[in-house]
Design a protein around this motif. Structure first.
Motif, mmCIF file in Angstrom:
data_model
loop_
_atom_site.group_PDB
_atom_site.id
_atom_site.type_symbol
_atom_site.label_atom_id
_atom_site.label_comp_id
_atom_site.label_asym_id
_atom_site.label_seq_id
_atom_site.Cartn_x
_atom_site.Cartn_y
_atom_site.Cartn_z
ATOM 1 N N GLN A 232 39.210 79.070 11.571
ATOM 2 C CA GLN A 232 39.727 79.943 10.521
ATOM 3 C C GLN A 232 39.113 79.573 9.164
ATOM 4 O OE1 GLN A 232 43.845 79.025 11.511
ATOM 5 N NE2 GLN A 232 44.259 81.232 11.705
ATOM 6 N N ARG A 233 39.031 78.277 8.882
ATOM 7 C CA ARG A 233 38.454 77.806 7.620
ATOM 8 C C ARG A 233 36.990 78.254 7.499
ATOM 9 N NH1 ARG A 233 39.939 76.988 2.917
ATOM 10 N NH2 ARG A 233 41.734 75.896 3.692
ATOM 11 N N ALA A 234 36.239 78.178 8.597
ATOM 12 C CA ALA A 234 34.832 78.583 8.579
ATOM 13 C C ALA A 234 34.695 80.077 8.260
ATOM 14 C CB ALA A 234 34.165 78.251 9.917
ATOM 15 N N ILE B 23 33.660 84.462 4.247
ATOM 16 C CA ILE B 23 34.114 85.659 3.531
ATOM 17 C C ILE B 23 34.017 85.457 2.027
ATOM 18 C CG2 ILE B 23 36.129 87.107 3.010
ATOM 19 C CD1 ILE B 23 36.974 86.612 5.998
ATOM 20 N N VAL B 24 34.555 84.351 1.527
ATOM 21 C CA VAL B 24 34.585 84.155 0.076
ATOM 22 C C VAL B 24 33.218 83.827 -0.510
ATOM 23 C CG1 VAL B 24 37.034 83.566 0.040
ATOM 24 C CG2 VAL B 24 35.341 81.746 0.186
ATOM 25 N N SER B 25 32.286 83.354 0.311
ATOM 26 C CA SER B 25 30.947 83.084 -0.199
ATOM 27 C C SER B 25 30.034 84.305 -0.094
ATOM 28 C CB SER B 25 30.315 81.903 0.544
ATOM 29 O OG SER B 25 30.052 82.246 1.889
ATOM 30 N N GLY B 26 30.524 85.387 0.522
ATOM 31 C CA GLY B 26 29.743 86.618 0.669
ATOM 32 C C GLY B 26 29.997 87.586 -0.461
ATOM 33 N N PRO B 27 29.614 88.854 -0.270
ATOM 34 C CA PRO B 27 29.726 89.847 -1.343
ATOM 35 C C PRO B 27 31.167 90.160 -1.752
ATOM 36 C CG PRO B 27 28.995 90.889 0.698
ATOM 37 C CD PRO B 27 28.991 89.407 0.929
ATOM 38 N N ARG B 28 32.146 89.889 -0.880
ATOM 39 C CA ARG B 28 33.539 90.154 -1.246
ATOM 40 C C ARG B 28 34.022 89.171 -2.310
ATOM 41 N NH1 ARG B 28 33.447 90.793 4.349
ATOM 42 N NH2 ARG B 28 34.084 92.840 5.061
ATOM 43 N N GLY B 29 33.610 87.905 -2.166
ATOM 44 C CA GLY B 29 33.977 86.889 -3.140
ATOM 45 C C GLY B 29 35.402 86.368 -3.046
ATOM 46 N N GLU C 252 38.125 84.556 15.624
ATOM 47 C CA GLU C 252 37.029 85.321 16.220
ATOM 48 C C GLU C 252 37.092 86.785 15.787
ATOM 49 O OE1 GLU C 252 34.862 86.215 20.506
ATOM 50 O OE2 GLU C 252 36.809 85.211 20.510
ATOM 51 N N LEU C 253 38.286 87.358 15.806
ATOM 52 C CA LEU C 253 38.459 88.733 15.347
ATOM 53 C C LEU C 253 38.079 88.848 13.877
ATOM 54 C CD1 LEU C 253 39.445 91.662 15.639
ATOM 55 C CD2 LEU C 253 41.758 90.827 15.147
ATOM 56 N N ALA C 254 38.549 87.935 13.054
ATOM 57 C CA ALA C 254 38.244 87.978 11.623
ATOM 58 C C ALA C 254 36.748 87.879 11.369
ATOM 59 C CB ALA C 254 38.986 86.869 10.891
ATOM 60 N N GLU C 255 36.064 87.035 12.127
ATOM 61 C CA GLU C 255 34.611 86.883 11.966
ATOM 62 C C GLU C 255 33.894 88.195 12.260
ATOM 63 O OE1 GLU C 255 30.736 85.930 11.538
ATOM 64 O OE2 GLU C 255 32.450 84.834 10.776
ATOM 65 N N LYS C 256 34.227 88.825 13.362
ATOM 66 C CA LYS C 256 33.562 90.083 13.729
ATOM 67 C C LYS C 256 33.976 91.213 12.786
ATOM 68 C CE LYS C 256 32.676 88.821 18.525
ATOM 69 N NZ LYS C 256 32.398 87.449 18.202
ATOM 70 N N TRP C 257 35.243 91.220 12.392
ATOM 71 C CA TRP C 257 35.771 92.224 11.485
ATOM 72 C C TRP C 257 35.033 92.164 10.156
ATOM 73 C CZ3 TRP C 257 41.535 93.696 11.634
ATOM 74 C CH2 TRP C 257 41.856 94.602 10.626
ATOM 75 N N GLN C 258 34.929 90.965 9.590
ATOM 76 C CA GLN C 258 34.283 90.863 8.291
ATOM 77 C C GLN C 258 32.803 91.227 8.379
ATOM 78 O OE1 GLN C 258 32.004 88.665 6.614
ATOM 79 N NE2 GLN C 258 31.444 87.586 8.484
ATOM 80 N N ALA C 259 32.172 90.951 9.521
ATOM 81 C CA ALA C 259 30.757 91.283 9.684
ATOM 82 C C ALA C 259 30.547 92.795 9.718
ATOM 83 C CB ALA C 259 30.201 90.626 10.945
ATOM 84 N N ILE C 260 31.336 93.510 10.513
ATOM 85 C CA ILE C 260 31.168 94.969 10.562
ATOM 86 C C ILE C 260 31.580 95.594 9.238
ATOM 87 C CG2 ILE C 260 33.389 95.598 11.605
ATOM 88 C CD1 ILE C 260 31.782 97.688 13.263
#
Length: 179
Positions: free
Chosen positions: A5-7, A12-18, A32-40
């Motif tokens: 979860q921390r990863a 997320i916070v280091s990407g364009p969302r900030g 795992e869901l959060a990782e794929k969700w944020q990517a799409i």
């Protein structure tokens, strides 16, 4: 928070969302869901062939159609940054056809409105977007509307609150009024 979860949070916070807000707060319960969700979400929000103005127009149509105050709040800010005029924003909020739209705005509004209302679009509407933007854009636009429907449902079901001091832009449907 688990290491997984921390990863995802760090990504997320280091990407364009900030930052992490909205539905990813709920999705983070499953790394795992959060990782794929944020990517799409990142692809659909920042890497499509549609300019931000048109993406934000489709997102606002979807957020309003899905009765999602948080989605409306977050993306109205982005729509204003993308140059969407106040008269158009007010019409979207009222779920009316906006006045004075450009041809680009009009075909995106019509596509997003039909897709939200009928869960599909007419052949004429589909063809208008293809002719204006190409097949790739139609695929991206359909995915964008579908993705932000998922976002709206998550925000609504998990009752993700608006920031403190922010009032909802519209009243939520009462019990039995949801369609």
């Amino acid at each position: 928070m688990s290491d997984a979860q921390r990863a995802v949070l760090d990504k997320i916070v280091s990407g364009p969302r900030g930052k992490i807000q909205g539905p990813l707060r709920a999705a983070l319960h499953n790394a795992e869901l959060a990782e794929k969700w944020q990517a799409i979400g990142a692809i659909l929000r920042y890497e499509t062939s549609l300019p931000p103005r048109l993406s934000e127009l489709a997102i606002l149509v979807t957020g309003r159609a899905c009765h999602s105050p948080f989605e409306w709040y977050a993306h109205r800010i982005e729509a204003e940054k993308a140059g969407i005029e106040l008269a158009i924003l007010e019409a979207l909020l009222a779920q009316q056809e906006p006045p004075g739209m450009s041809q680009d705005d009009a075909v995106i509004w019509k596509y997003a409105t039909e897709l939200n209302r009928h869960k599909s679009v007419s052949d004429a509407t589909y063809q208008a977007v293809v002719e204006r933007f190409g097949v790739r854009a139609v695929v991206e636009l359909t995915a964008l509307v579908g993705y932000y429907t998922l976002v709206a449902m998550t925000l609504n079901c998990h009752e993700i609150p608006l920031p403190e001091g922010v009032a909802p832009a519209f009243a939520l449907p009462q019990e039995g009024e949801l369609t």
